[in-house]
Design a protein around this motif. Structure first.
Motif, PDB file in Angstrom:
ATOM      1  N   GLU A 292      21.121 -10.179   8.611  1.00 30.46           N
ATOM      2  CA  GLU A 292      20.118 -10.943   7.886  1.00 30.46           C
ATOM      3  C   GLU A 292      19.052 -11.525   8.812  1.00 30.46           C
ATOM      4  OE1 GLU A 292      21.053 -14.794   5.604  1.00 30.46           O
ATOM      5  OE2 GLU A 292      20.862 -13.180   4.159  1.00 30.46           O
ATOM      6  N   VAL A 293      19.506 -12.104   9.929  1.00 31.63           N
ATOM      7  CA  VAL A 293      18.537 -12.751  10.813  1.00 31.63           C
ATOM      8  C   VAL A 293      17.675 -11.697  11.510  1.00 31.63           C
ATOM      9  CG1 VAL A 293      20.041 -12.975  12.828  1.00 31.63           C
ATOM     10  CG2 VAL A 293      18.221 -14.612  12.473  1.00 31.63           C
TER      11      VAL A 293
ATOM     12  N   GLY B 276      16.750  -8.836  10.095  1.00 35.11           N
ATOM     13  CA  GLY B 276      15.783  -8.453   9.070  1.00 35.11           C
ATOM     14  C   GLY B 276      14.669  -9.486   8.935  1.00 35.11           C
ATOM     15  N   ALA B 277      15.068 -10.777   8.930  1.00 33.99           N
ATOM     16  CA  ALA B 277      14.075 -11.840   8.769  1.00 33.99           C
ATOM     17  C   ALA B 277      13.111 -11.867   9.954  1.00 33.99           C
ATOM     18  CB  ALA B 277      14.781 -13.186   8.631  1.00 33.99           C
TER      19      ALA B 277
ATOM     20  N   ILE C  27      12.242  -9.307  11.898  1.00 35.52           N
ATOM     21  CA  ILE C  27      11.335  -8.157  11.833  1.00 35.52           C
ATOM     22  C   ILE C  27      10.225  -8.430  10.812  1.00 35.52           C
ATOM     23  CG2 ILE C  27      11.175  -5.730  11.179  1.00 35.52           C
ATOM     24  CD1 ILE C  27      14.038  -5.423  12.282  1.00 35.52           C
ATOM     25  N   LYS C  28      10.625  -9.022   9.695  1.00 32.85           N
ATOM     26  CA  LYS C  28       9.659  -9.335   8.647  1.00 32.85           C
ATOM     27  C   LYS C  28       8.643 -10.372   9.147  1.00 32.85           C
ATOM     28  CE  LYS C  28       8.366 -10.131   4.265  1.00 32.85           C
ATOM     29  NZ  LYS C  28       7.513  -9.184   3.610  1.00 32.85           N
TER      30      LYS C  28
ATOM     31  N   VAL D 177      11.294  -0.461  14.161  1.00 39.85           N
ATOM     32  CA  VAL D 177      12.545  -0.950  14.737  1.00 39.85           C
ATOM     33  C   VAL D 177      13.714  -0.234  14.070  1.00 39.85           C
ATOM     34  CG1 VAL D 177      13.968  -2.971  15.187  1.00 39.85           C
ATOM     35  CG2 VAL D 177      11.481  -3.196  15.070  1.00 39.85           C
ATOM     36  N   LYS D 178      14.592   0.313  14.907  1.00 40.28           N
ATOM     37  CA  LYS D 178      15.794   0.957  14.389  1.00 40.28           C
ATOM     38  C   LYS D 178      16.963   0.002  14.620  1.00 40.28           C
ATOM     39  CE  LYS D 178      18.177   5.124  15.066  1.00 40.28           C
ATOM     40  NZ  LYS D 178      18.754   5.314  16.368  1.00 40.28           N
ATOM     41  N   VAL D 179      17.584  -0.406  13.520  1.00 35.36           N
ATOM     42  CA  VAL D 179      18.695  -1.353  13.645  1.00 35.36           C
ATOM     43  C   VAL D 179      20.002  -0.609  13.433  1.00 35.36           C
ATOM     44  CG1 VAL D 179      19.691  -3.493  12.749  1.00 35.36           C
ATOM     45  CG2 VAL D 179      17.215  -3.158  12.707  1.00 35.36           C
TER      46      VAL D 179
ATOM     47  N   GLU E 296      16.615 -16.515  15.229  1.00 38.47           N
ATOM     48  CA  GLU E 296      15.412 -15.805  14.801  1.00 38.47           C
ATOM     49  C   GLU E 296      14.349 -15.864  15.900  1.00 38.47           C
ATOM     50  OE1 GLU E 296      13.646 -15.890  10.519  1.00 38.47           O
ATOM     51  OE2 GLU E 296      12.557 -17.379  11.686  1.00 38.47           O
TER      52      GLU E 296
ATOM     53  N   ARG F 161      21.573  -6.517  -1.267  1.00 40.18           N
ATOM     54  CA  ARG F 161      20.694  -5.678  -0.460  1.00 40.18           C
ATOM     55  C   ARG F 161      21.298  -4.290  -0.279  1.00 40.18           C
ATOM     56  NH1 ARG F 161      19.564 -10.414   3.822  1.00 40.18           N
ATOM     57  NH2 ARG F 161      17.726 -11.316   2.839  1.00 40.18           N
TER      58      ARG F 161
ATOM     59  N   THR G  36      18.839  -3.505   6.186  1.00 34.51           N
ATOM     60  CA  THR G  36      18.590  -4.316   7.378  1.00 34.51           C
ATOM     61  C   THR G  36      17.153  -4.813   7.415  1.00 34.51           C
ATOM     62  OG1 THR G  36      17.967  -2.422   8.723  1.00 34.51           O
ATOM     63  CG2 THR G  36      20.295  -3.039   8.719  1.00 34.51           C
ATOM     64  N   GLN G  37      16.261  -4.140   6.689  1.00 29.17           N
ATOM     65  CA  GLN G  37      14.881  -4.615   6.641  1.00 29.17           C
ATOM     66  C   GLN G  37      14.448  -4.711   5.175  1.00 29.17           C
ATOM     67  OE1 GLN G  37      12.210  -2.809   9.564  1.00 29.17           O
ATOM     68  NE2 GLN G  37      13.987  -2.027  10.657  1.00 29.17           N
ATOM     69  N   PRO G  38      15.000  -5.720   4.477  1.00 30.67           N
ATOM     70  CA  PRO G  38      14.789  -5.822   3.035  1.00 30.67           C
ATOM     71  C   PRO G  38      13.323  -6.065   2.684  1.00 30.67           C
ATOM     72  CG  PRO G  38      15.775  -7.825   3.874  1.00 30.67           C
ATOM     73  CD  PRO G  38      15.765  -6.842   4.999  1.00 30.67           C
TER      74      PRO G  38
ATOM     75  N   THR H  58      14.409 -17.989   6.713  1.00 31.02           N
ATOM     76  CA  THR H  58      15.448 -18.424   7.634  1.00 31.02           C
ATOM     77  C   THR H  58      15.565 -19.948   7.690  1.00 31.02           C
ATOM     78  OG1 THR H  58      15.040 -16.465   8.909  1.00 31.02           O
ATOM     79  CG2 THR H  58      16.285 -18.212   9.995  1.00 31.02           C
TER      80      THR H  58
END
Lengths: 519, 230
Positions: free
Chosen positions: A369-370, A372-373, A375-376, A387-389, A406, B205, B213-215, B222
């Motif tokens: 989750e963190v 993803g956040a 990257i966003k 980015v490849k996670v 983050e 998700r 992983t990138q929703p 956060t």
């Protein structure tokens, strides 16, 4: 028992003893002899007027008085002397030990027995009265000490009170050893001439019982070690050094000292909690001050930057549109102001992280989750760097402060995007490594200049390979502060297949149980 | 343009910030009412009945959170927070008090306009009544029939997953705090058990996002909470 107590009283406590016992033994002997002689002289003229039986009474009175004033030993001596003097000077034939009438032997034995018994009783009574008196005095002294200890504001005062108490009551020096003193036996009281056996002090503290070593008395070493027990724990050790060579310490004295020790223990505990309360208060005040300064600073720095960014943006909204050159300038203004805002953010973060213990808001959560956040959040910086996670499917929940982590991911990804060539992938990989989870952010750029990269995490240090690029050398320092606050470590290295790699660990801990949903 | 212009009340004490925010609002086709203080803002909100309120949290005459609480007593107007504070607690307090969204200073005009649009759109749609069918990405959710489709395939959700989904879909674009979501879906005794919420959002998700992983729809704010982005 009573014999032993007597010995203690007469030999150890000359200060406390009444007048008669301040006399040396030979003086007492002399006084006894003088008293008996005086009685003889007094009775001689009465011979002939008084019956011999009444003269015996005079001698018995003398024995009684001697017993009361000069004690038990003198009473015994007086009894024997009286019998002899009576025999020599009064019983016919006078001036000889010989006895005319054999029945006087009964008189002698009864006289001796009566003298001895009354002497014993009188001296014992006296002794008891004196003991009671002394006990009362000690109780009062203990009560006074308790009163003073209750009002003591510093450890030094406690030490003084203990010292004057043991000095007055027992003619002994006392020292208070506090726990932190054990490693290096430093003494809380200044200038007391008494040495400490650290081993005995340690035993007393650990076992919580009184430790005595009589062989040490008189040598300048403390002979008695009493733990200062309080309700929470043992607060230290009270060491007592007698000034004279004492063969053994009376149980009474030990009991008195133990009472004193527990009073001191309670006083020290009270002082400890006063300290704790004060320092907590101080910490709270300084924490509040720090956080209000930082947020005021943050507000004052961000407000003009917000205006700058917004005003630059609003140039795009003017109709008819401004010339392209002007719009390009507006775009640069926006970017520079945003960079400045970023820098301000980093500096304020670093100030917060550096200013002492970091307040982590740890919660159990998935790492996914963190990531993803993050990257966003910095999406625009990653346009040219997808980015490849890759996370293992069995990655457990981890306990961390999401806002801070983050920051770590944003800083690492921004860094990677800054140095890697356009249109290359960035990788975020996590794997289980024993008690830790290792997370890695890698790029396909030129990598670091050398292999020894730990200095990169110091403040304001940047790799040689990035000399031309903008940056302050704060991002990685912030990352390290955050990771270390979470109990992890962070390292930089070059990837075997090329590119830079920064990896950090987070402890796995024991995730909370998730109740299964009944479907 | 038959409908009257939506009115936006801007409460901000910095003149330069008011200036460009006003430009951005007008660009969205709205008229602007300005106030500099909490007291002034409350009066304007009562008299002018704006369609959207943009509020700076750090005002000279008090805390903006108090204004939100006052306002929520009698008004449902959407509230967008501007905050220069980086501490998450302020945002959470403001959102819990009833604010709908927040922007951290500095922000770009583009972001601001997007948020204004989203909040105004929601207000209009609220007026029409909520449609039972919500679509996002390749997912269709029919709330009246409790049906979730991904493409053509039915997606099976557990009761809690469905309740979480419905709650998020019910407030598109709005930031829902962890505390709010936990209380609503698991009950008051779970308010501190945030890992439940995190795990179930993860489930949603997995089932509904293209790249979990990138929703793109179930977004994490956060340290604050979650936002459903249609």
């Amino acid at each position: 028992m009573s014999c032993c107590r007597k010995k203690t009283m007469t030999s150890e406590n000359p200060v406390d003893a009444p007048f008669s016992e301040k006399l040396k033994p030979w003086q007492r002997l002399l006084l006894t002899v003088a008293a008996c002689t005086a009685t003889t002289l007094l009775a001689t003229p009465l011979l002939g007027h008084l019956d011999l039986a009444n003269i015996v009474m005079l001698f018995l009175l003398t024995v009684l008085l001697v017993a009361i004033t000069l004690g038990r030993g003198a009473a015994v001596l007086a009894s024997i002397l009286s019998v002899l003097l009576f025999d020599i000077f009064f019983v016919p034939p006078r001036f000889s030990l010989a006895v005319e009438n054999i029945q006087y032997l009964v008189t002698f034995s009864v006289m001796l027995a009566t003298g001895l018994i009354t002497g014993q009783l009188a001296a014992g009574l006296k002794q008891k009265a004196r003991e009671a008196q002394m006990r009362e005095r000690r109780t009062r002294a203990l009560y006074d000490a308790a009163r003073m200890l209750a009002g003591a504001l510093t450890k030094a005062q406690v030490v003084d009170i203990a010292q004057s108490f043991t000095h007055e009551q027992l003619e002994a020096d006392s020292l208070i050893l506090l726990p932190e003193d054990h490693a290096h036996p430093v003494v809380a009281a200044a200038g007391t001439p008494c040495k400490i056996d650290p081993l005995l002090a340690r035993i007393a503290e650990d076992s919580g019982t009184t430790v005595r070593n009589h062989e040490l008395s008189g040598s300048g070493y403390a002979a008695l070690y009493l733990p200062l027990r309080a309700s929470m724990r043992t607060r230290g050790v009270l060491a007592i050094a007698f000034r004279t060579d004492v063969p053994s310490v009376a149980d009474d004295d030990v009991a008195l000292l133990e009472a004193l020790a527990s009073l001191i223990g309670i006083a020290l505990e009270r002082l400890h909690y006063v300290d704790v309360a004060q320092s907590t208060q101080l910490k709270m005040v300084s924490e509040r001050l720090r956080s209000s300064i930082l947020s005021a600073l943050s507000h004052d720095l961000r407000t003009p930057l917000t205006a700058l960014v917004g005003l630059a943006d609003s140039l795009f909204l003017i109709k008819p549109p401004l010339p392209t050159v002007a719009l390009e300038s507006a775009q640069s203004m926006h970017e520079q102001a945003a960079r400045l805002a970023n820098l301000v953010g980093n500096l304020l973060d670093m100030a917060r992280l550096n200013a002492g213990e970091i307040n982590l808001r740890r919660e159990w959560q998935p790492l996914e989750e963190v990531i993803g956040a993050s990257i966003k959040l910095i999406g625009s910086a990653l346009v040219a760097h997808p980015v490849k996670v890759s996370l293992p499917a069995d990655l457990p929940l981890l306990e961390f402060d999401a806002v801070l982590l983050e920051r770590v991911f944003c800083n690492l990804l921004e860094n990677a995007a800054k140095y890697a060539p356009v249109n290359t992938n960035l990788d975020v990989v996590a794997r289980l490594a024993g008690d830790y989870v290792e997370v890695e952010v890698g790029d396909r750029g030129p990598g670091f200049a050398s292999d020894n990269n730990d200095r990169l995490f110091d403040m304001f240090v940047r790799d040689e390979s990035v000399a031309g690029k903008p940056g302050t050398g704060l991002g990685l320092a912030i990352c390290r502060a955050i990771v270390e606050a979470h109990g992890g470590t962070i390292h930089a290295a070059n990837r075997p297949q090329g590119g830079a790699r920064i990896s950090f660990t987070l402890p796995r801990g024991t995730p909370p149980i998730l109740e299964e949903e009944s479907v | 343009m038959n409908t009257p212009k939506p009115r936006v009340l801007l409460i901000e004490d910095e003149k330069t910030i008011r200036r460009f925010v006003r430009v951005a609002i007008e660009e969205e086709g709205c008229s602007v009412i300005e106030a500099e203080t909490i007291a002034g803002g409350l009066v304007e909100a009562g008299v002018q009945k704006p369609d959207l309120l943009i509020l700076d949290l750090g005002l000279p005459d008090g805390n903006g959170i108090d204004l939100i609480r006052d306002l929520r007593g009698w008004s449902e107007v959407p509230i967008l927070i501007l905050s220069a504070r980086t501490q998450e607690n302020d945002k959470i307090d403001a959102l819990d008090a009833g604010a709908d969204d927040y922007l951290t200073k500095p922000f770009s005009v583009g972001e601001l306009r997007a948020r204004i649009r989203a909040l105004l759109r929601r207000r209009l749609r609220n007026g029409d009544g909520v449609s039972p069918v919500v679509e996002f990405g390749n997912v269709t959710v029919d709330l009246s029939r409790r049906l979730v489709l991904r493409g053509d395939e039915t997606v099976h959700l557990t009761p809690i997953e469905y309740r979480l989904l419905a709650t998020l879909l019910g407030h598109p674009g709005k930031v829902l705090t962890q505390r709010n979501l936990l209380r609503e879906i698991w009950g008051p005794s779970y308010v501190e058990s945030s890992h439940y919420l995190r795990v179930y959002v993860g489930h949603l998700r997995q089932k509904l996002e293209i790249d979990p992983t990138q929703p793109r729809h179930f977004l994490t704010e956060t340290g604050v909470g979650y936002r459903f982005q249609p």
